[in-house]
Scaffold this motif. Structure first.
Motif: not given
Length: 195
Positions: A87-89, A152-156, A163-164, A185-190
Motif C-alpha cells: 500500500a505504501k509503494a 530497490a524502492w523496498v531496499d530504501k 522489510w529488509c 535493518c541489519p548489515a547486509l551479508l555478502p
C-alpha cells in the motif's frame, strides 16, 4: 567518447559468443566497436547469466488476478506487513509483486538442487539458495520482489515497515521481522552463506 552502456544487439552478441565459449573473441569484436569491455572468464560470464532471481522487466510478471495468492502460507503478521508495504509503494506509484514467497520444504529442496546443478557444488549453490532447514522462504517470512526497480524502492523504504534485504548478492530477497521497524535493518551479508 566510449559508450557506457550496451545496446540490445551488443548484449545479444555477448550472449552468442559466450554460449560458444568464445569470450575472448567477443571482447575483441566489441572492443573494435568502441565499447569499453572488461575481460571476463567464460565461467564467470556463465554464472552471471545464470544468477537466479525475479523477472528484471519494468512490470510484474505475475498474473494480477492472483495477487492475493502470492502470500499464501505466510504467517498472518507477515501477510499484514506485506499488504502495508504494498500500500505504501502504491501510494508512491510503485508496483510491488512477490516473485516467490512461502515455499514448502520440498520446493526449497528442488530450488537448492537446481542451484547445485547450475553452480557445480554445494558450497557455490549455498550462495544463491539455502537448504530447507535454513531457508526463510520455508519459514514463511521471506519474499523475492519484482520488478527489480521496485525491489530497490523496498531496499530504501521497507525497513520502516519491517522489510529488509539480507544478502548483498540478492537484490530481490527481503525478510520480515517486526524488530527491524525500531532497530533498523541489519548489515547486509555478502550471500546466504554469509561470505
Amino acid at each position: 567518447m566510449v559508450p557506457t552502456t550496451f545496446t540490445s544487439s551488443r548484449r545479444t552478441a555477448i550472449s552468442v559468443f559466450a554460449a560458444l565459449g568464445l569470450v575472448g573473441i567477443a571482447m575483441v569484436v566489441l572492443g573494435a566497436t568502441g565499447v569499453a569491455v572488461k575481460p571476463v572468464s567464460g565461467q564467470a560470464l556463465a554464472v552471471l547469466e545464470e544468477v537466479p532471481g525475479p523477472d528484471t522487466g519494468p512490470t510484474c510478471a505475475v498474473d494480477k488476478r492472483y495477487v492475493d495468492e502470492e502470500t499464501t502460507g505466510m504467517r498472518p503478521d507477515v501477510v499484514d506487513a506485506w499488504k502495508a508495504l504494498r500500500a505504501k509503494a502504491k501510494a508512491q506509484n510503485i508496483e510491488l509483486c512477490v516473485n516467490d514467497g512461502k515455499r514448502s520444504r520440498s520446493q526449497q529442496q528442488r530450488e537448492f538442487d537446481k542451484a547445485v546443478e547450475r553452480f557445480g557444488s554445494v558450497e557455490q549453490a549455498k550462495k544463491w539458495a539455502l537448504q530447507p532447514e535454513t531457508s526463510m522462504h520455508v519459514k514463511g517470512i521471506a519474499v523475492d520482489i519484482q520488478p527489480l526497480n521496485s525491489a530497490a524502492w523496498v531496499d530504501k523504504n521497507g525497513g520502516a515497515l519491517g522489510w529488509c534485504r539480507r544478502y548483498d548478492n540478492e537484490k530481490w530477497h527481503f525478510e520480515y521481522d517486526p524488530a527491524y521497524v525500531t532497530g533498523g535493518c541489519p548489515a547486509l551479508l555478502p550471500s546466504a552463506t554469509g561470505n
